[in-house]
Enzyme design. Structure first.
Site, PDB file in Angstrom:
ATOM      1  N   PRO A  53      17.698   6.982  45.197  1.00 35.82           N
ATOM      2  CA  PRO A  53      16.285   7.155  44.832  1.00 35.82           C
ATOM      3  C   PRO A  53      15.693   5.858  44.297  1.00 35.82           C
ATOM      4  CG  PRO A  53      17.717   8.223  43.207  1.00 35.82           C
ATOM      5  CD  PRO A  53      18.598   7.749  44.315  1.00 35.82           C
ATOM      6  N   ASP A  54      14.384   5.676  44.499  1.00 35.06           N
ATOM      7  CA  ASP A  54      13.776   4.517  43.846  1.00 35.06           C
ATOM      8  C   ASP A  54      13.465   4.926  42.415  1.00 35.06           C
ATOM      9  OD1 ASP A  54      10.382   4.791  45.275  1.00 35.06           O
ATOM     10  OD2 ASP A  54      11.481   6.005  43.820  1.00 35.06           O
ATOM     11  N   PHE A  55      12.667   4.160  41.715  1.00 32.85           N
ATOM     12  CA  PHE A  55      12.469   4.448  40.288  1.00 32.85           C
ATOM     13  C   PHE A  55      11.183   5.216  40.027  1.00 32.85           C
ATOM     14  CE2 PHE A  55      16.002   2.104  38.615  1.00 32.85           C
ATOM     15  CZ  PHE A  55      16.266   1.156  39.586  1.00 32.85           C
ATOM     16  N   ARG A  56      10.095   4.801  40.764  1.00 33.70           N
ATOM     17  CA  ARG A  56       8.795   5.294  40.301  1.00 33.70           C
ATOM     18  C   ARG A  56       8.070   6.205  41.294  1.00 33.70           C
ATOM     19  NH1 ARG A  56      10.017   0.401  38.527  1.00 33.70           N
ATOM     20  NH2 ARG A  56       9.941   0.047  36.278  1.00 33.70           N
ATOM     21  N   ASN A 127      17.369  -4.979  43.459  1.00 36.61           N
ATOM     22  CA  ASN A 127      18.288  -3.847  43.564  1.00 36.61           C
ATOM     23  C   ASN A 127      19.675  -4.217  43.039  1.00 36.61           C
ATOM     24  OD1 ASN A 127      16.134  -2.572  44.705  1.00 36.61           O
ATOM     25  ND2 ASN A 127      16.827  -2.833  46.814  1.00 36.61           N
ATOM     26  N   ASP A 129      22.333  -2.306  44.043  1.00 39.96           N
ATOM     27  CA  ASP A 129      23.253  -1.521  44.883  1.00 39.96           C
ATOM     28  C   ASP A 129      24.148  -2.381  45.786  1.00 39.96           C
ATOM     29  OD1 ASP A 129      20.256  -0.539  46.677  1.00 39.96           O
ATOM     30  OD2 ASP A 129      21.524  -2.304  47.004  1.00 39.96           O
ATOM     31  N   HIS A 146      17.936  -8.718  39.166  1.00 34.49           N
ATOM     32  CA  HIS A 146      18.238  -7.755  38.093  1.00 34.49           C
ATOM     33  C   HIS A 146      19.729  -7.472  38.029  1.00 34.49           C
ATOM     34  CE1 HIS A 146      13.801  -6.234  38.157  1.00 34.49           C
ATOM     35  NE2 HIS A 146      13.925  -7.471  37.750  1.00 34.49           N
TER      36      HIS A 146
END
Ligand code: APR
Length: 385
Positions: A53-56, A127, A129, A146
């Site tokens: 899932p993304d964040f927003r 990301n 991941d 990040h």
């Protein structure tokens, strides 16, 4: 750094470099200008079709689904101050996000293809991941602004923590502690309140040298990453492939807005570049090893076996349906002859049971079970029967 106004340049303002403000225009620009210094900037949106899932995004975004962690604010799960007080919510989430469970998307493969074609200058990702690495993009081409799950350290004495112990802790949702000072250990992902890795600052001027910028799958809400597209020189095309317009993109004459999903957008650009087959082949190669899957599940059924299975299944359904309708006809014939026999009861039982299942009084087309949508003539025959 150009002023990023909020207004989208309108059609009356022609592009200054592109032939057209679309992906065909970008493909022509790449070919005719022998583009070779592409910077790519991405966020969680390029991994959503991989199942992360993304964040927003409303409803589906991570921050809309962390209620089970009972956090004061959803973003606290990635806040260093909160983590020091209570690391458990992060480790509950880490297990779901940890790499190794997801396959790169075709958008990740597109970035690898840019590299293979000698066009990629640098790939900036927010990301954690590691899917770009998994897609084959070399580590030195990637700036993980990040951080990532690739390594982990103690947040107090900064001692490195062994990979295998970290993997075990994440799998068990346990909080690992430093082997030196017993301090809290966390993966080297950048929490709110932490500095970005030096690698980001060492490369953050590169967008000024770019001859093309592609931004994908990010809301551009987190600084300083969000400032990168503004560093691209005026007159250098910037392509946004995203569900929504973000970051003031579209305000320059050579900005191209491709609003939709990343996978469709990169396929369209690859097609315009004549790279469609290579891209699909490259993405196909990211499939988990067929060998391990066959070892677990045996060889996939052949086309003929699949067809035969389907025929067998439908035949069974038709037999069952015809069985109901002939018992029904028998019942009606006997009824009309004023006879009833022990045999009808058992047939009726079958019919009655089905009628009971579908509710008393419904006509028998419902009592045929679910095949009316497969064989409409059966539904009609039973209605007229
Ligand atoms: N195709 C195109 N766009 C998509 C897709 C998709 N399949 N899925 C999501 N998007 C878009 C969303 O519409 C949104 O604009 O991607 C963007 C994702 O935005 P965010 O969820 O905010 O993710 P991101 O931009 O990566 O967040 C930045 O915030 O919480 C911090 O550290 C975290 O790195 C993260 C940073």
């Amino acid at each position: 750094m150009g002023n990023e106004s909020s207004t989208v340049v309108d059609d009356s303002t022609p592009p200054s470099v592109l032939e057209a403000r679309n992906l065909e225009g970008v493909a022509k620009y790449i070919k005719q200008r022998s583009v070779q210094r592409v910077v790519v900037m991405v966020g969680a949106g390029i991994s959503t079709s991989a199942g992360i899932p993304d964040f927003r995004s409303p409803d589906t975004g991570l921050y809309s689904n962390l209620a089970y962690l009972d956090l004061p604010e959803p973003e606290d799960v990635f806040d260093i101050g909160f983590f020091r007080e209570n690391p458990r919510p992060f480790y509950a989430l880490a297990r779901e996000l940890a790499p190794g469970q997801f396959r790169p998307t075709i958008a990740h493969s597109f970035i690898k293809l840019l590299y293979d074609e000698g066009l990629l200058m640098k790939h900036f990702t927010q990301n954690i991941d590691c899917l770009e690495r998994l897609a084959g993009v070399p580590g030195d081409m990637i700036v993980e602004a990040h951080g990532s799950f690739a390594t982990q350290h103690c947040i107090d004495c900064k001692a490195e923590y062994p990979d295998d112990l970290m993997k075990a802790a994440v799998a068990k949702e346990e909080v690992p502690h430093c082997l030196q000072c017993q301090g809290l250990v966390k993966p080297d992902i950048v929490f709110f309140g932490e500095a970005l890795p030096a690698d980001f600052f060492e490369n953050r001027e590169l967008p000024e040298q770019a001859d093309l910028c592609i931004i994908m799958g990010t809301s551009l809400t987190v600084q300083p990453f969000a400032s990168l597209p503004g560093l691209v020189r005026e007159g250098v095309p910037r392509v946004l492939i995203n569900m929504e317009r973000v970051g003031g993109l579209g305000s320059r004459p050579d900005d191209v807005l491709v609003l939709g999903d990343c996978d469709t957008g990169v396929r369209k650009l690859a097609r315009a570049l004549g790279w469609e087959q290579q891209l699909e082949a490259m993405w196909e190669a990211t499939k988990p090893d067929q060998g391990t899957r066959e070892a677990e599940q045996g060889p996939p059924p052949t086309r003929e076996e699949q067809l035969q299975d389907e025929v067998d299944r439908l035949t069974e359904e038709v037999d069952r349906t015809l069985g109901f309708s002939s018992a029904y006809e028998e019942r009606v014939r006997r009824h009309l002859e004023g006879t009833s026999s022990q045999k009808t009861d058992s047939a009726e039982e079958t019919t009655r049971r089905t009628t009971t299942t579908t509710g008393a009084g419904q006509n028998d087309s419902e009592s045929v079970g679910g095949l009316g949508h497969v064989f409409p003539h059966l539904a009609r025959a039973n209605k007229s029967g």
